[in-house]
Design an enzyme around this catalytic site. Structure first.
Site, PDB file in Angstrom:
ATOM      1  CG  ASP A  81     -31.315  22.451  67.353  1.00 36.13           C
ATOM      2  OD1 ASP A  81     -30.287  22.654  68.028  1.00 36.13           O
ATOM      3  OD2 ASP A  81     -31.463  21.448  66.612  1.00 36.13           O
ATOM      4  CG  ASP A 103     -24.247  27.016  65.143  1.00 37.08           C
ATOM      5  OD1 ASP A 103     -23.069  27.418  65.270  1.00 37.08           O
ATOM      6  OD2 ASP A 103     -24.537  25.924  64.610  1.00 37.08           O
ATOM      7  CG  HIS A 179     -25.543  17.949  63.538  1.00 34.60           C
ATOM      8  ND1 HIS A 179     -24.737  19.050  63.438  1.00 34.60           N
ATOM      9  CD2 HIS A 179     -26.259  18.118  64.671  1.00 34.60           C
ATOM     10  CE1 HIS A 179     -24.963  19.859  64.469  1.00 34.60           C
ATOM     11  NE2 HIS A 179     -25.877  19.320  65.237  1.00 34.60           N
ATOM     12  N   GLY A 180     -26.376  13.811  62.157  1.00 35.32           N
ATOM     13  CA  GLY A 180     -26.785  12.853  61.138  1.00 35.32           C
ATOM     14  C   GLY A 180     -26.535  11.403  61.519  1.00 35.32           C
ATOM     15  CB  SER A 213     -28.682  10.274  66.851  1.00 33.99           C
ATOM     16  OG  SER A 213     -29.852  11.054  66.946  1.00 33.99           O
ATOM     17  CG  ASN A 253     -28.904  19.135  71.145  1.00 36.20           C
ATOM     18  OD1 ASN A 253     -29.177  19.304  72.327  1.00 36.20           O
ATOM     19  ND2 ASN A 253     -28.711  20.129  70.303  1.00 36.20           N
TER      20      ASN A 253
HETATM   21  P1  13P Z   1     -28.254  14.048  65.766  1.00 36.95           P
HETATM   22  O1  13P Z   1     -28.172  14.273  64.290  1.00 36.95           O
HETATM   23  O2  13P Z   1     -27.145  13.170  66.248  1.00 36.95           O
HETATM   24  O3  13P Z   1     -29.573  13.562  66.206  1.00 36.95           O
HETATM   25  O4  13P Z   1     -28.016  15.471  66.487  1.00 36.95           O
HETATM   26  C1  13P Z   1     -29.087  16.387  66.619  1.00 36.95           C
HETATM   27  C2  13P Z   1     -28.658  17.724  67.045  1.00 36.95           C
HETATM   28  O5  13P Z   1     -27.534  17.966  67.446  1.00 36.95           O
HETATM   29  C3  13P Z   1     -29.677  18.804  66.996  1.00 36.95           C
HETATM   30  O6  13P Z   1     -29.142  20.048  67.301  1.00 36.95           O
HETATM   31  O1  G3H Z   2     -28.836  19.809  64.273  1.00 38.06           O
HETATM   32  C1  G3H Z   2     -29.762  19.775  63.468  1.00 38.06           C
HETATM   33  C2  G3H Z   2     -31.026  19.117  63.840  1.00 38.06           C
HETATM   34  O2  G3H Z   2     -30.933  17.734  63.648  1.00 38.06           O
HETATM   35  C3  G3H Z   2     -32.168  19.756  63.119  1.00 38.06           C
HETATM   36  O3  G3H Z   2     -32.174  19.381  61.769  1.00 38.06           O
HETATM   37  O4  G3H Z   2     -32.144  21.589  60.611  1.00 38.06           O
HETATM   38  O5  G3H Z   2     -32.945  19.492  59.450  1.00 38.06           O
HETATM   39  O6  G3H Z   2     -34.320  20.562  61.262  1.00 38.06           O
HETATM   40  P1  G3H Z   2     -32.960  20.316  60.706  1.00 38.06           P
HETATM   41 ZN    ZN Z   3     -27.076  20.268  66.674  1.00 36.75          ZN
END
Ligand code: 13P
Ligand code: G3H
Ligand code: ZN
Length: 317
Positions: A81, A103, A179-180, A213, A253
């Site tokens: 990822d 990315d 994200h988040g 999420s 994701n």
């Molecule tokens: P969330 O933070 O919405 O769970 O997204 C996760 C993500 O995109 C991981 O690549």
């Molecule tokens: O997009 C990011 C994912 O939620 C992974 O998060 O880089 O803190 O492991 P991380």
């Molecule tokens: Zn992501």
């Protein structure tokens, strides 16, 4: 059984989306496999750069391989990822991953294409597939004017050029998510108009939705009631996943929601049993709750119940 994301996308395209879930530790791994097997869903296990260095990347590999033995019915892809070029090359050469994400979305279009193409060439030579990203997630706020907001979203014309020139196998598009746990300040949702335009220009091409999420409000309320401070947390409406799937989104994701389950279980456990200092009681509750969460999410994605059909589809190829 470890497969490539390409195989999963071929079966899912236009019908449902595959859940892509991040793992960092043993409890997440066990809950993830249990939830997917219980709901009979194919899935993608995602390992981020941060997860690879949390303990040791070899530990993640060992846990995943062992989970594959413990759950012989599971069908999943192993995916890096948000990789940079060096991490992608490391994963491609590891012989363990079936898919990587490069990315380079922070770079200008041409540089993003160049970097992505180098990763695609290396990955395809070893039978792996590549997800790339175009557009910038996040920062799309209600108070920003439409033009400014659109500047963060993926430009469908650029998406067409990007895919053709980079040779990537799937594309992460920015369509309004971030994200988040704090995604939207008001009533915004997904930009289905942008998604529809991308699909028109790239028919049949698998699209990916990051930052998906749902940040369930009952989960947030329980966390706050147990001492947490997550004011104003908000996520994506999971009832929109199936519409996104019909528009070409094959991978969705989800990471933050799993962290919320972890946070709620542990906050409540220590609040309700302050004398406890054993990690196993809350760990056991977490694995069960996480499995339940995954199974419910797969119903929203439409991937629940697809496992036997995917097994037959892969066997035929
Ligand atoms: P969330 O933070 O919405 O769970 O997204 C996760 C993500 O995109 C991981 O690549
Ligand atoms: O997009 C990011 C994912 O939620 C992974 O998060 O880089 O803190 O492991 P991380
Ligand atoms: Zn992501």
């Amino acid at each position: 059984m470890i497969v490539t994301t390409k195989q999963l996308f071929q079966h899912a395209y236009g019908k449902y989306a595959i859940g892509a879930y991040n793992i960092n530790n043993l409890e997440q791994t066990m809950g993830l496999f249990q939830g997917n097997v219980d709901s009979k869903a194919p899935f993608i296990i995602q390992l981020s750069k941060g997860a690879r260095s949390y303990t040791n990347k070899k530990m993640l590999e060992a846990m995943t391989k062992t989970a594959n033995e413990i759950f012989p019915d599971a069908i999943f892809a192993v995916h890096l990822d948000h990789g940079d070029e060096a991490t992608c090359m490391d994963c491609i050469n590891s012989g363990f991953y079936s898919s990587v994400m490069i990315d380079a979305s922070a770079e200008p279009l041409q540089k993003n294409i160049e970097i992505t193409k180098r990763v695609v060439d290396a990955a395809h030579a070893k039978g792996l597939v590549v997800e790339a990203e175009l557009g910038k997630l996040g920062g799309v706020e209600e108070h920003v004017s439409v033009n400014e907001a659109d500047a963060h979203l993926t430009d469908p014309k650029e998406a067409e050029i990007f895919v053709k020139q980079s040779g990537c196998d799937s594309l992460a598009c920015a369509i309004g998510t971030s994200h988040g746990a704090f995604k939207f300040s008001g009533s915004q949702g997904l930009h289905f108009d942008v998604l529809a335009e991308i699909q028109k220009r790239l028919p049949g091409f698998p699209l990916v939705m990051h930052g998906s999420s749902s940040v369930p409000q009952d989960e947030v309320a329980r966390i706050n009631a147990a001492g947490g401070q997550l004011k104003g947390a908000k996520g994506v409406n999971a009832d929109e996943f199936k519409r996104a799937a019909t528009l070409g989104v094959t991978k969705i994701n989800i990471d933050t929601d799993g962290r919320l389950v972890w946070c709620r279980v542990h906050r409540e456990a220590f609040r309700d049993d302050p004398a406890n200092f054993d990690l196993r009681p809350p760990g056991k509750v977490f694995m069960k709750e996480y499995a339940k969460f995954i199974a419910a999410k797969n119903v929203k994605l439409g991937s629940a119940g697809q496992l036997d059909a995917v097994r037959a589809f892969i066997a035929k190829k």
